[in-house]
Design an enzyme around this catalytic site. Structure first.
Site, PDB file in Angstrom:
ATOM      1  N   GLY A   1     -93.825-105.821  62.275  1.00 35.33           N
ATOM      2  CA  GLY A   1     -93.732-104.378  62.032  1.00 35.33           C
ATOM      3  C   GLY A   1     -95.081-103.906  61.504  1.00 35.33           C
ATOM      4  O   GLY A   1     -96.116-104.535  61.772  1.00 35.33           O
ATOM      5  N   ARG A   2     -95.044-102.838  60.731  1.00 32.68           N
ATOM      6  CA  ARG A   2     -96.309-102.284  60.218  1.00 32.68           C
ATOM      7  C   ARG A   2     -97.055-103.300  59.349  1.00 32.68           C
ATOM      8  O   ARG A   2     -98.249-103.505  59.509  1.00 32.68           O
ATOM      9  CB  ARG A   2     -96.028-101.050  59.356  1.00 32.68           C
ATOM     10  CG  ARG A   2     -95.498 -99.864  60.089  1.00 32.68           C
ATOM     11  CD  ARG A   2     -95.426 -98.682  59.124  1.00 32.68           C
ATOM     12  NE  ARG A   2     -94.674 -97.594  59.684  1.00 32.68           N
ATOM     13  CZ  ARG A   2     -93.343 -97.497  59.646  1.00 32.68           C
ATOM     14  NH1 ARG A   2     -92.623 -98.426  59.061  1.00 32.68           N
ATOM     15  NH2 ARG A   2     -92.728 -96.457  60.181  1.00 32.68           N
ATOM     16  N   ILE A   3     -96.326-103.940  58.416  1.00 36.30           N
ATOM     17  CA  ILE A   3     -97.017-104.821  57.462  1.00 36.30           C
ATOM     18  C   ILE A   3     -97.445-106.114  58.151  1.00 36.30           C
ATOM     19  O   ILE A   3     -98.545-106.621  57.919  1.00 36.30           O
ATOM     20  CB  ILE A   3     -96.133-105.069  56.214  1.00 36.30           C
ATOM     21  CG1 ILE A   3     -95.829-103.723  55.529  1.00 36.30           C
ATOM     22  CG2 ILE A   3     -96.817-106.014  55.234  1.00 36.30           C
ATOM     23  CD1 ILE A   3     -94.768-103.774  54.437  1.00 36.30           C
TER      24      ILE A   3
ATOM     25  N   ARG B   1     -88.454-109.608  51.462  1.00 35.84           N
ATOM     26  CA  ARG B   1     -87.286-109.549  50.579  1.00 35.84           C
ATOM     27  C   ARG B   1     -86.868-110.976  50.241  1.00 35.84           C
ATOM     28  O   ARG B   1     -86.864-111.863  51.115  1.00 35.84           O
ATOM     29  CB  ARG B   1     -86.119-108.838  51.257  1.00 35.84           C
ATOM     30  CG  ARG B   1     -86.246-107.315  51.305  1.00 35.84           C
ATOM     31  CD  ARG B   1     -86.132-106.676  49.912  1.00 35.84           C
ATOM     32  NE  ARG B   1     -86.185-105.230  49.946  1.00 35.84           N
ATOM     33  CZ  ARG B   1     -87.288-104.487  49.816  1.00 35.84           C
ATOM     34  NH1 ARG B   1     -88.468-105.082  49.652  1.00 35.84           N
ATOM     35  NH2 ARG B   1     -87.224-103.171  49.834  1.00 35.84           N
TER      36      ARG B   1
ATOM     37  N   GLU C   1     -83.329-111.490  42.093  1.00 37.00           N
ATOM     38  CA  GLU C   1     -84.480-110.847  41.505  1.00 37.00           C
ATOM     39  C   GLU C   1     -84.053-110.157  40.224  1.00 37.00           C
ATOM     40  O   GLU C   1     -83.137-109.325  40.288  1.00 37.00           O
ATOM     41  CB  GLU C   1     -85.018-109.810  42.493  1.00 37.00           C
ATOM     42  CG  GLU C   1     -86.525-109.855  42.581  1.00 37.00           C
ATOM     43  CD  GLU C   1     -87.064-109.124  43.782  1.00 37.00           C
ATOM     44  OE1 GLU C   1     -87.192-107.895  43.678  1.00 37.00           O
ATOM     45  OE2 GLU C   1     -87.353-109.768  44.802  1.00 37.00           O
TER      46      GLU C   1
ATOM     47  N   HIS D   1     -92.465-108.772  42.305  1.00 37.42           N
ATOM     48  CA  HIS D   1     -92.252-107.713  43.314  1.00 37.42           C
ATOM     49  C   HIS D   1     -93.240-106.547  43.104  1.00 37.42           C
ATOM     50  O   HIS D   1     -92.828-105.407  42.867  1.00 37.42           O
ATOM     51  CB  HIS D   1     -90.791-107.218  43.277  1.00 37.42           C
ATOM     52  CG  HIS D   1     -90.347-106.611  44.579  1.00 37.42           C
ATOM     53  ND1 HIS D   1     -89.060-106.655  45.033  1.00 37.42           N
ATOM     54  CD2 HIS D   1     -91.035-105.912  45.528  1.00 37.42           C
ATOM     55  CE1 HIS D   1     -88.966-106.026  46.195  1.00 37.42           C
ATOM     56  NE2 HIS D   1     -90.164-105.568  46.522  1.00 37.42           N
TER      57      HIS D   1
ATOM     58  N   ALA E   1     -96.051-106.065  45.364  1.00 37.58           N
ATOM     59  CA  ALA E   1     -96.981-105.982  46.500  1.00 37.58           C
ATOM     60  C   ALA E   1     -97.437-104.548  46.787  1.00 37.58           C
ATOM     61  O   ALA E   1     -98.561-104.333  47.221  1.00 37.58           O
ATOM     62  CB  ALA E   1     -96.353-106.605  47.747  1.00 37.58           C
TER      63      ALA E   1
HETATM   64  C1  DGY Z   1     -90.504-101.551  49.459  1.00 33.19           C
HETATM   65  O1  DGY Z   1     -91.043-100.440  49.495  1.00 33.19           O
HETATM   66  O2  DGY Z   1     -89.561-101.855  50.185  1.00 33.19           O
HETATM   67  C2  DGY Z   1     -91.076-102.545  48.506  1.00 33.19           C
HETATM   68  O3  DGY Z   1     -90.376-103.697  48.423  1.00 33.19           O
HETATM   69  C3  DGY Z   1     -91.386-101.926  47.178  1.00 33.19           C
HETATM   70  O4  DGY Z   1     -92.544-101.229  47.437  1.00 33.19           O
END
Ligand code: DGY
Length: 327
Positions: free
Chosen positions: A155-157, A237, A266, A285, A287
């Site tokens: 995807g984007r990331i 996730r 988490e 968490h 990022a």
């Molecule tokens: C998201 O945006 O889904 C991240 O896990 C928190 O920025």
């Protein structure tokens, strides 16, 4: 009269100020999220909710908040929301895509590099007063340049990770249920099946959303397929990776290292044995946690909320086409 909304945690001013200007807003100021009961109580009379990934939004919740018309999630991920339940009730849902892509990919690469080059172990070593001299065999890590990066999800990331990998002259493999031939040339990617991805990756980075299909998909069987020298990175996730299987794989040398920003559960229990392993790097968490990005996320969440309250299409909709219908 301004519409009533609940904001389930303090968000950066860039978004909060917009919300406060347009809405009659109550903001949850605690560090910890409201319990489900409190969330329901606070949202019961609200038309809008600015939610976080720690708030579970499902049919049972919505039925107790009959005026709710829009849920603006302060995250790109929305696995905390049963979107079909919202759609069925005419509740518009928004998220914050795009603005956190590069910041999150930067951090995934940071985890990759920290694990490969044993940065946290180095810091611990210095802090413990063990640094006596330059050592030929001290904290030897793994090269990143020229290695094979396996992207689970494009995807984007995932795509932004591939862009970064180009600069390190990496071979990049990817698996995604949707093949992206358009990106393959541009980013020099090889599309492979899941088995090949796990078998060939020196670095395996997770970029799929959490869904029933991806829940637990990185598990003992997958670790057995991986190289013993491989490094796992998870910035997506926590539940996509089975925590106990990861612990055993790291402990038994089935893979070499893991760098993760997300865990299951988490937060991870402080007495979980995985935290004792030196080949495990974990962050809480964060990022997407740059000042600029969190501000932009707040702005989009506010814009989604306000558009929903006005009965307009959300700028970043999850259930596109659902214009908040409830009166
Ligand atoms: C998201 O945006 O889904 C991240 O896990 C928190 O920025």
């Amino acid at each position: 009269m301004k519409p009533k909304v609940f904001v389930s945690r303090r968000i950066p001013d860039r978004g909060l100020e917009k919300v406060l200007e347009f809405c009659d807003a109550e903001v949850w100021e605690d560090e910890l999220p409201p319990s489900r009961e409190v969330l329901i109580e606070k949202t019961r009379d609200c038309e809008g909710l600015l939610s976080l990934l720690t708030d579970k939004i499902d049919g049972e919740f919505l039925d107790q908040c009959p005026k709710l018309r829009v849920v603006a999630n302060y995250a790109v991920g929305f696995d905390n929301i049963i979107v079909d339940d919202c759609t069925a009730r005419g509740v518009a849902v928004g998220n914050t895509p795009g603005v956190l892509t590069d910041t999150t990919a930067d951090f995934a690469f940071t985890l990759l590099m920290s694990a490969a080059r044993r940065v946290v172990e180095g810091m611990d070593y210095v802090r413990a007063g063990r640094w006596k001299t330059w050592g030929p065999m001290l904290l030897l890590g793994r090269d990143i340049y020229g290695a094979t990066l396996g992207l689970l999800g494009l995807g984007r990331i995932g795509s932004a990770m591939a862009e970064r990998a180009k600069g390190f002259n990496m071979r990049v493999l990817y698996y995604d249920p949707y093949r992206r031939e358009d990106l393959e040339k541009e980013l020099n990617l090889e599309y492979v099946d899941l088995d090949t991805l796990f078998e060939q990756a020196d670095f395996l980075s997770v970029h799929v959303p959490l869904t029933p299909e991806t829940n637990g998909m990185v598990n003992a069987a997958r670790f057995k397929q991986m190289k013993k020298t491989a490094i796992l990175v998870n910035s997506a996730r926590g539940p996509i990776v089975n925590t106990n299987d990861l612990y055993e794989a790291l402990r038994d040398g089935e893979i070499a290292y893991a760098g993760v920003d997300v865990t299951d559960p988490e937060p991870i229990q402080t007495d979980h044995p995985i935290l004792k392993l030196s080949n495990f790097v974990v962050c809480p968490h964060i990022a997407s946690a740059s000042i600029e990005t969190r501000g932009r996320m707040a702005e989009i969440a506010a814009d989604n909320l306000i558009a929903g309250l006005k009965g307009e299409a959300l700028p970043a909709p999850v259930n596109k086409g659902v214009i908040a219908k409830r009166k």
